[in-house]
Design a protein around this motif. Sequence first.
Motif, PDB file in Angstrom:
ATOM      1  N   UNK A  82      39.354  42.944   7.087  1.00 13.66           N
ATOM      2  CA  UNK A  82      38.373  43.918   7.546  1.00 13.66           C
ATOM      3  C   UNK A  82      38.354  45.152   6.657  1.00 13.66           C
ATOM      4  N   UNK A  83      39.531  45.510   6.136  1.00 14.73           N
ATOM      5  CA  UNK A  83      39.592  46.700   5.279  1.00 14.73           C
ATOM      6  C   UNK A  83      38.858  46.479   3.965  1.00 14.73           C
ATOM      7  N   UNK A  89      32.758  36.058  -2.544  1.00 11.21           N
ATOM      8  CA  UNK A  89      33.924  36.194  -1.660  1.00 11.21           C
ATOM      9  C   UNK A  89      33.538  36.912  -0.375  1.00 11.21           C
ATOM     10  N   UNK A  90      32.375  36.593   0.126  1.00  7.00           N
ATOM     11  CA  UNK A  90      31.896  37.286   1.318  1.00  7.00           C
ATOM     12  C   UNK A  90      32.709  36.898   2.540  1.00  7.00           C
ATOM     13  N   UNK A  91      32.813  37.838   3.477  1.00  7.27           N
ATOM     14  CA  UNK A  91      33.447  37.539   4.749  1.00  7.27           C
ATOM     15  C   UNK A  91      32.549  36.551   5.503  1.00  7.27           C
ATOM     16  N   UNK A  92      33.132  35.538   6.138  1.00  2.00           N
ATOM     17  CA  UNK A  92      32.282  34.487   6.735  1.00  2.00           C
ATOM     18  C   UNK A  92      31.400  34.959   7.905  1.00  2.00           C
ATOM     19  N   UNK A 118      31.114  41.887  14.221  1.00  2.41           N
ATOM     20  CA  UNK A 118      30.609  41.281  12.991  1.00  2.41           C
ATOM     21  C   UNK A 118      29.938  39.937  13.253  1.00  2.41           C
ATOM     22  N   UNK A 119      30.429  39.239  14.263  1.00  2.00           N
ATOM     23  CA  UNK A 119      29.868  37.908  14.538  1.00  2.00           C
ATOM     24  C   UNK A 119      28.470  38.014  15.144  1.00  2.00           C
TER      25      UNK A 119
END
Lengths: 512, 704
Positions: free
Chosen positions: A130-131, A140-143, A178-179
Amino acid sequence: MPTVVVMDVSLSMTRPVCLDGSEEFQRKNLAVHGLNMLFEHMASNYRLEFTALMAFSSLWELLVPFTRDYNALQEALSTLEDYDKTCVESALQGVSNVVQQEWGSACPCQVVLVTDGSLGIGKGSLRHSLQTLKHRGDDKKFPLPFPFPTKMFIMCVANAEELQTTDAMDNLEELLFLSGGDGQILTVDGPLCMKSVQAMFGRLIDVAYSPFHAVLHCGNLSSDVQVFPRPEAVVVDDEVDPIPRTVNTDLKIVGFMEIGDISSPPVISRHLVLPIAVNKDVDDVGGGATEELEEEPSASQAAGKSPNICVLLHGSLRVEGMVALVELGLEWYGMLHSQADSKKKSNMMMSLFEPGPDPLPWLGKITHLGPISEAAENPYGEDDSKSPFPVTPQVKRSYAQNVTVWIKASGLQTDVQKILRNARKLPDKTQTFYKELNRLRKAALAFGFWELLKGVADLLERECTMLPDSAHPDAAFQLSHAAQQLKRASAGDPQYAGFDHNIVPIPTDFSS
Amino acid sequence: MRMFSVAHKTVFVVDHCPYMAESSRQQVECDVLTKSRAQGVIPLAPVSKSLWTCAVECSMEYCRILYDIYPRDKLINYIVSDSEFHILNSWMREDQSTHELMSALAAVGPPNHREDPESCSVVHGLSAAVESLSKITELQHEQRTALMDTAERVANRGRIICLTNAKSDTHVRMLEDCIQETILEQNKLAAGSDRLMAIQQCELVLVHIYPQGDDMLVSDRPKKEISPLLTSEVHSVRAGRHLATKLNILVQQHFDLASTTITNIPMKPTLNVCEQEEQHANTSANYDVELLHHRDAHLEFFKSGEFTTRENGLKETITLKWCTPRTNNIELHYCTGAYRISPTDVNSRPSSCLTNFLLNGRSVLLEQPRKSGSKVISHMLSSHGGEIFLHVLNSNRSILEDPPSISEGCGGRVTDYRIADFGEFMRENRLTPVSESSHHPSGRLPVERAKAQIDRHTRYWPMIISQTTIFNMQAVVPLANLIIKEALTEEDVLTCQKTVYNLVDMERKNDPLPISTAGSRGKGPKRDEQYRIMWNELETFVKTLAVATDRHQRVLDCIIACRSKPPEEEERKKRGRKREDREDRTEKNGNKEVEDKSWQDSERLKVLLDKEDQESEVIKDSPDSPEPLNKKPRLTTEEVQPPERAKGPVSLLTMWTNRITTANSRKHQEFVGRASSVNNKFELYQNLKDENGMDVHENGKTTR
């Protein structure tokens, strides 16, 4: 709505839970116990749900691909092994892959993440993920958010106080946000034990896996039905109407339509409508579930033999090639139709339209659909040869009304050539000639393109001089008349440059 | 897109100052000479469009696409600015069409050279645009009214697209400041008005147009925030083709559009369209057509990241392959979205071939070109009521696959559903659009009336064949069809009564009834029992509807009066109904006689009477032996028989009733009332009359 159960099998899950005077449990045992309860519930009350089981630590593994075989899921739970540390990000990446591979990116999914709230340390920990959220490249995106609509349930085998002593709760909340924000974080109330974990999973079942029961009404004929999957609440415009709309538990048929008339309408979701026999004597208490199961064979046999409107309706919809419009709520409609999975098996499906007064432009406002008996004559004709649908809008679209566009030179050239072609065939083509001429004239006036009018006038004059001797004398008259009219329009003379003014053929008398 | 995003209101401000009359210097050759005619002819000099013409035609193209894809509630207000502003249309829905705008533009004409350049400015138009943005639209008004106490949820945002020829970047800044100031002033005004709304967000899109070959005096600038209320972006574009491309990109960005190119369209299906273009008639090449539509039609592709984004933030066009429709089979596709389209090049031949093909009612499936694997149909083009839609079809695995068959569930084992009858019921309950302007006396919406009709039609509706007798009988059809109507005419009542008499005749003739013998051993119920069941069912059926009107009630009365019932039951009923019955009698009798005449075949009569004799023998011992069905008819004949007929030959009815009466009178003691009747009439409840001194009300109906 398929479910992915994501089970944390990191070492922290093996932490013992102290129970007074009985044998020692691990958090994992409690989690497995809870999941078993969920699977048992689904097997008996929500068995059409596809569920996959995934285990994760620093790596992830799909233990059971999407299935309705709840025994297989329970079996897999019993053989879980313990691995290293928690890495939520890679697990979520795994969920994303697994779901998209199976269902594409349009199908909404539920994710049940089971963990103990100890979210890893260092690189790969949720805190670290998260940081670094904002400092990532495209590769490399957060899913999260997932490409598909998601409902995320985070089941913590820990109580809220424990999570709040660290930043675990904050991190989980951010994860949920985020979801997409649709879902919940569930924690254990009070001390960790079988009972409290059961209660937590019970809450999950209530929120996400309780069957949606409704009554389908066709006038005075009605039947209890289960609608599967549960229809989700819908927000149409979060600004004007932020309150989510939910489907009524009374589904009322308002009328019927031909499949050809409803014409493959867009739907926001589809649901099976399964008639059910409601046993009014047995209360729906959690403990009663097992009893019901035992009674089922005889009860269902009896139910199979008593006539049900769903079966009749389905049969007739299928035979007639029709659909039933059904009212789901205030200004919200859907349709019931027969859906054949194979030649033998077919079932009744309910498709939900976008909420709103006119979800399908070709039907007009649904509230303004009335019974045919009120019409002076049957709008379907006596022999069903006609139809009042589709409803046509008052204004035609550009492609249906021969608009003039000269953005590309070819558009202008084609229009000029059309006029010249017809000019050469005067007086036979007088009507077409003037029609095309007036079309060009109108556009040129609107675009302030007077130069074109002069140009075309010149062209017509030239055509006039080039007429062969054999030409009809009328041709020369019409050409010079048209040229003169265009010239006057191009001078901006209000008498001749009116948009709605049309150049009409000059009256000539060569009838002899 | 939210209902009241900036896209709800767009103001075009087009500069009409003398400098806009300048040539774009892009020449169009409009005199294309064909080879055969080329000799000795001097072609016409090419024409060139002015900056004004370029601005107008490109802005009209923007509007065309917008109106095609959002025919409602994405509104345009068109303003022209020179020494003053000219507002060409309003936010009203009826003003929203390219035809309206073209007509207004023709009235404006090209910029006037003679006008004083000093007094002319686009500023007039821009201030008018801000004022216009604060005016409430129909949709805003409707929503505010509908939301009542949460009316503040209706936002007021808008966009100004200014097509001008600016002098410099400083000039642009001056224009921005001017808008910013006007917004602040206008918002103050709006605070005290009902028809004005404060502007919450304004997006200025300034397009600087300059002739080909000139230097660019104004620099491009991406969107930046001038104030919390105003953002501004500047596009510096050469007139002509480039401007057209720019506005095409803008309309896509502003309204969330995306592009699909249909490829592999065969020439064949559209030959009729293309015939006019003789020179191309023999071409058989497949062609491509580009369509614009809402970008959600590509949701699946965006997410899977299957294609690239261009510099301007728009996605590349998606290519989909035409699949020639094989049949016109009507099918219900699983469609997850339908989006209106607009061809980018609307009057090009390929576009018009495709759109005409679709407008003629054919649908076309579109296939995703895949490098490998099986073919995937992902979209469908189809027209509905003269509008073409791009349907998105689901091509993923269904989460509802392999559902239990309906035959496995409740009611699934029942085999004698009245499928065909229910089909008939569904056809009668089909819907039809009702004009929004028409008002029904009940004040209820059409859909409510449709529900009420279904409700009425299903008051009594047995689902399986073995549950019903009357719906298996042809003879009942006329009554069954009529009685469910909301209101009956006198003629309808007559037809219903005829149906009832017909049933009486059937019973008299002892015609067999289609009573199901399923489930019972042997032959099933006896004939008279069958009729009893039938009458019971008919009575139940009509009773559910009888409350509607007096005429419905009369049909019910007729049934009750005509059906055979055990004496005591009959007596009880009669008491309540006698008065209404009398009203019916005249008509009834008339009908009867017609039928009677045809009956005067003495042979048949004899057979029937004999049969009746046997039948009555059988009945005698049965506990619920029917009350003679003729009690009423006897009264009728005696009462209303016209005098001249009385002398004629005795009718069958009279013969028959007389006979039955004699037979019956042997079976029971005569009623006191009848025995002591005067002229066959006996007043009931005489005691009540004495007590109240007024007429008695029966069954809730006054005798007045």
